[in-house]
Scaffold this active site. Structure first.
Site, mmCIF file in Angstrom:
data_model
loop_
_atom_site.group_PDB
_atom_site.id
_atom_site.type_symbol
_atom_site.label_atom_id
_atom_site.label_comp_id
_atom_site.label_asym_id
_atom_site.label_seq_id
_atom_site.Cartn_x
_atom_site.Cartn_y
_atom_site.Cartn_z
ATOM 1 N N GLU A 210 0.850 -1.313 0.049
ATOM 2 C CA GLU A 210 -0.270 0.154 -0.073
ATOM 3 C C GLU A 210 0.934 1.255 0.156
ATOM 4 O O GLU A 210 1.508 1.633 1.265
ATOM 5 C CB GLU A 210 -0.766 0.065 1.300
ATOM 6 N N CYS A 244 -1.920 9.475 1.995
ATOM 7 C CA CYS A 244 -1.678 8.775 0.820
ATOM 8 C C CYS A 244 -2.435 9.232 -0.236
ATOM 9 O O CYS A 244 -2.152 9.287 -1.481
ATOM 10 C CB CYS A 244 -1.358 7.523 1.098
#
Ligand code: NAD
Length: 469
Positions: A210, A244
């Protein structure tokens, strides 16, 4: 204190005993995890404030509630996800039981980052527990207060035979990675992901990555610019840009930029006042090192700061900052910003904007702001990204029914809700056969003949099966 390998061995023994297999065991652990979050909400909020000056409002929304919602959703649904999934059959297999069985992988490792230090460990943990794995959790040492709190709470609430927290930085994590795991679930930077992959290659361990990257926000065509500015400012400066999925840069026409700037200024003043440093609703940069990286990036930019730009090293503060006249080769466009700095680039046309996006690595999220559905659909069709959201930012990742993850350099694999359960499960292909229909089955045995072959082709054809089964 047990060594890292003793901890991993303890978990492996527990996994081999089959303790995590029954649905009831998993349900109990998930319920205890829920209690852990609820009983300790105040401590969690304090730790997050210590680490990032995270406002209570943001911490509840993006850390506490997101984990609680994931738990509710998973507890309500995982029993049905565990059920065997029966599949289509051919004529030759029509009397067989053909199904996919979800099995736990074994002992898995979850490595978390510092920006959402609770959410990004606990949400994968929910999927891993629901799928029946034993789990080693490695929080980020950078968010030290949350790291320490998680290490204290997990053994108090969850089975110590099955779940453990191992703390440390790069050196300790590298040592930990020498152990054999059945999946490594890593959230963090692309640079460290390369080391994770190298370590994983030794044991051929499957890896979920991720990662991050530069998430574009493309504003094009007819747009409600005031609302666009507020949504963009919120998504960008939430957690001081350390998300993110934060919009990394804006693409728009010169006219849209001229309209956006005053609207952004107004939105930022409304959100954080004229003195953002005194505003309790703005997080701080996580560490002096990260503060220096961001200020260096801003210093090397050839763009013009039109909003913000102020900073204070001691306070790890950087004002919400907007930079214009940014070229594609500017310092701000060379790496993920991951802080409260928003560059705006202008493009001549929709096509030029799409070309610019496609020259870069595939992003984790892509945002388009436009009233025109043809614009939204064109960008959707002509680009690729982990997730996509029109006329807002970040919100798409709050739905546990949507998979969350990257594509290409922004990540491998996905999770949230069922997708997390799947990521931590092996889909075992099962065919349970009896002894019947041996004449039909015997068609495959030598001596071969054209006649046998044509019958066999018919009985194994998926064309036949689609219409028959
Ligand atoms: P990081 O890679 O520095 O650290 C993440 C974890 O890796 C930490 O637990 C750290 O202790 C460990 N680590 C550090 N060096 C290591 C090494 N050499 N070997 C093994 N482990 C090591 O990442 P970060 O700075 O904490 O996070 C920022 C990055 O994470 C950004 O790029 C951001 O986009 C990305 N991110 C992605 C997601 C997502 O869900 N896709 C979420 C948050 C952050």
């Amino acid at each position: 204190m047990d060594t890292q390998s003793q901890v991993v061995d303890r978990l492996r023994t527990a996994f081999s005993s089959g303790i995590t297999i029954p649905e009831q065991f998993r349900r109990t652990q998930l319920t205890k995890l829920m209690s852990m979050i609820k009983d300790n909400e105040e401590e969690i909020l304090n730790a997050l404030h210590k680490d990032l000056a995270k406002p209570k409002f943001e911490a509840i929304l993006s850390e506490v509630d997101i984990v609680i919602n994931e738990l509710h959703y998973t507890i309500a649904n995982f029993a049905s996800w565990m059920k065997p999934e029966y599949v289509n059959k051919t004529l030759a297999t029509r009397l067989d039981d053909c199904f996919i069985r979800r099995e736990p992988l074994g002992v898995v490792l979850i490595i978390g980052p510092w920006n959402y230090p609770l959410q990004l460990l606990m949400v994968p943990l929910v999927g891993a527990i629901a799928a029946g794995n034993c789990v080693v959790i490695k929080p980020s040492e950078v968010s030290a207060a949350t790291d320490s709190l998680i290490a204290e709470l997990i053994p108090k609430y969850l089975s110590q035979d099955c779940y453990a927290v191992i703390r440390g930085g790069a050196e300790e994590t590298e040592a930990l990675l020498q152990n054999r795991f059945d999946r490594i679930f890593y959230t963090g930077s692309q640079t460290v992901a390369r080391s994770i992959l190298q370590a994983a290659s030794v044991h051929l361990t499957p890896v979920t990555l991720e990662l991050g990257g530069k998430c574009p926000c493309f504003i094009y065509g007819r747009v409600n610019i005031e609302v666009a500015a507020r949504r963009l400012a919120w998504a960008k400066f939430f957690n001081a840009g350390q998300s993110c999925v934060a919009p990394d840069y804006v693409l728009c026409s010169p006219a849209a930029r001229d309209a956006l700037l005053p609207a952004l200024r107004e939105a930022l003043e409304d959100f954080y006042s004229k003195e953002p440093q005194t505003c309790p609703d703005l997080s701080r940069i996580v560490s002096p090192r990260h503060w220096t990286r961001l200020m260096d990036l801003l210093g090397r930019s050839s763009g013009k700061v039109v909003v913000g730009g102020e900073s204070n090293q001691e306070d790890k503060y950087i004002a919400p900052t907007v930079v214009v006249d940014v070229a594609e080769d500017d310092a701000l466009m060379q790496e993920e910003i991951f802080g409260p700095i928003l560059p705006i680039l202008t493009v001549e046309s929709l096509e030029k904007g799409i070309e610019l996006i496609n020259r870069k690595e595939k992003p984790l999220a892509l945002y388009v702001f436009s009233d025109e559905s043809s614009v939204v659909n064109t960008v959707l069709e002509k680009t690729s990204s982990g997730g996509f959201c029109s006329n807002d930012g970040i919100i798409h990742m709050t739905l546990p029914s949507l998979p969350f993850g990257g594509v290409g350099a922004s990540g491998w694999g996905s999770y949230h809700g069922r997708w997390g359960f799947e990521e931590f499960s092996h889909r075992r292909a099962c065919m349970l056969r009896g002894w019947a229909l041996e004449r039909l089955n015997g068609l495959r045995y030598p001596p071969y003949s054209d006649n046998k072959l044509s019958w066999l082709r018919w009985t194994t054809s998926t064309k036949t099966s689609c219409s028959l089964m």
